[in-house]
Design a protein around this motif. Structure first.
Motif: not given
Length: 405
Positions: A189, A396-397, A392-394
């Motif tokens: 990933n 990419l925000a 982390l997803e944050e």
């Protein structure tokens, strides 16, 4: 060869002598070079001595000359043993049957062992060996040459680099060295490469991703070294960050090195025990009453009967016990310090990995306590710093969502 053994093989008898001139008979034996030993006088004109069986038949003319008479008191040696066996035919037959039975049992494989396998199941190896004729209750002579069997097994068993077949007595050991199979690369990933500890960067090469630090930068544990996010906020791509990052890390060690060093030294004293070997078993024949040494070094010398290319299952073994003593060697403080530092360096490299390079070391504190040199040492080591961390997803925000309402 031992004189007592020669006498036993030839056979000898103990004679009682009676006559007017026992001394003259002994003198005549000396003149005729007839060996006699354990000569004892038991009275006037009487005595006894031991003489070899072949020389016994040379006594007749000497007895006539001296007027003496002899009577056989005891018989010893191998010829008399054979004579007794001739009168005990059933005993000889039973002993022969026992030896033949032991020999036949030693020619059969009783145990098949497998050594060295880790990922290959033992059952698969035993099945392949059975197909090649290696299994319990198999005659060893029917198995064939161990080297040929090893080559066949190496071609039959998958994922092996080497196979050896060792036959010891009634046990066959199959030794396996498994081939190194490269691990299948698991799809990764997107990730960053982050620092494993506080350090100063000495080298950074980004094969994939964006380097966020440079050489001589000071980083903390967990800081991103190579980012897996490419592009700007509008055109963004996430990748698997790859690269090589090295840095200087400091480690404090508590080192203890004894000034006195103990080791074993041989004294020169030794004792040996002799064993009869039948197949895979050994029967001790001598040395039962010898006291063991408190410290010793044991050496084993085993030999088997050979008839050309054929090796018999019968042999002998000599076990030598050499006495050792504990010798205490006193070193200087400087020698003890160097030994302790060398052990600490080796331990540090073993812990951090083979790519670790120790750049500097500094002794912070040193003292001598209870026959030991105790030091606190600071090592400066160059190590591989990078380890992966998922994105982390944050991260990419969009910026407005990161900051919140």
């Amino acid at each position: 060869m031992n004189a007592q053994l020669v006498r036993y093989i030839r056979g000898y008898v103990k004679l009682n002598v009676a006559g007017p001139s026992f001394e003259e008979l002994i003198n005549r034996l000396v003149q005729e070079n007839v060996p006699a030993w354990d000569i004892r006088r038991s009275g006037e004109g009487r005595g006894e001595f031991l003489i070899a069986l072949p020389d016994y038949f040379r006594l007749k003319p000497l007895l006539k000359e001296t007027g003496c008479r002899v009577r056989t008191r005891e018989r010893h040696g191998f010829p008399f043993f054979l004579d007794k066996l001739g009168k005990r035919k059933w005993f000889v037959a039973g002993a022969a049957a026992f030896l033949i039975g032991m020999y036949l049992l030693a020619q059969v494989v009783w145990t098949v062992q497998v050594d060295g396998n880790e990922t290959i199941p033992k059952e698969h190896i035993l099945q392949a060996a059975s197909e090649q004729g290696i299994y319990p209750l198999q005659w060893k002579i029917r198995m064939g040459d161990p080297g040929v069997l090893a080559d066949r097994l190496a071609r039959t068993i998958p994922n092996v680099a080497w196979v050896g077949v060792d036959v010891q007595g009634t046990t066959v050991t199959i030794r396996v060295v498994e081939a190194t199979v490269p691990e299948k690369r698991i799809p990764q990933n997107p990730r960053h490469l982050v620092s494993t500890s506080d350090a100063v960067i000495t080298r950074i090469i980004a094969d994939r991703g964006v380097p966020l630090v440079g050489v001589h930068s000071r980083v903390k544990r967990g800081d991103i070294l190579i980012s897996g996010i490419l592009g700007d906020e509008e055109n963004r791509e996430v990748v698997v960050a790859e690269g090589d990052v090295r840095g200087l890390v400091w480690y404090e060690y508590n080192v203890q090195a004894p000034i006195a060093k103990q080791h074993k030294a041989l004294t020169g004293e030794s004792r040996s025990t002799f064993h009869l070997v039948l197949g895979g078993r050994a029967l001790q024949l001598s040395g039962y009453w010898q006291k063991p040494y408190a410290n010793e070094q044991v050496e084993t010398d085993r030999k088997q009967l050979r008839f050309g290319p054929w090796t018999a299952p019968i042999g002998w073994m000599t076990v030598t016990h050499r006495e050792a003593t504990i010798v205490e060697e006193t070193r200087t403080v400087a020698e003890a310090k160097e030994t302790g530092l060398a052990n600490a360096r080796a331990d540090l490299i073993a812990t951090l990995g083979g790519n670790t390079v120790i750049r500097a070391e500094k002794i912070l504190h040193e003292r001598t306590d209870n026959g030991k040199v105790v030091m606190n040492v600071l090592f400066e080591a160059e190590v591989d710093l990078a380890t992966e961390r998922p994105i982390l997803e944050e991260e990419l925000a969009p910026p407005d969502k990161k900051d919140g309402p």
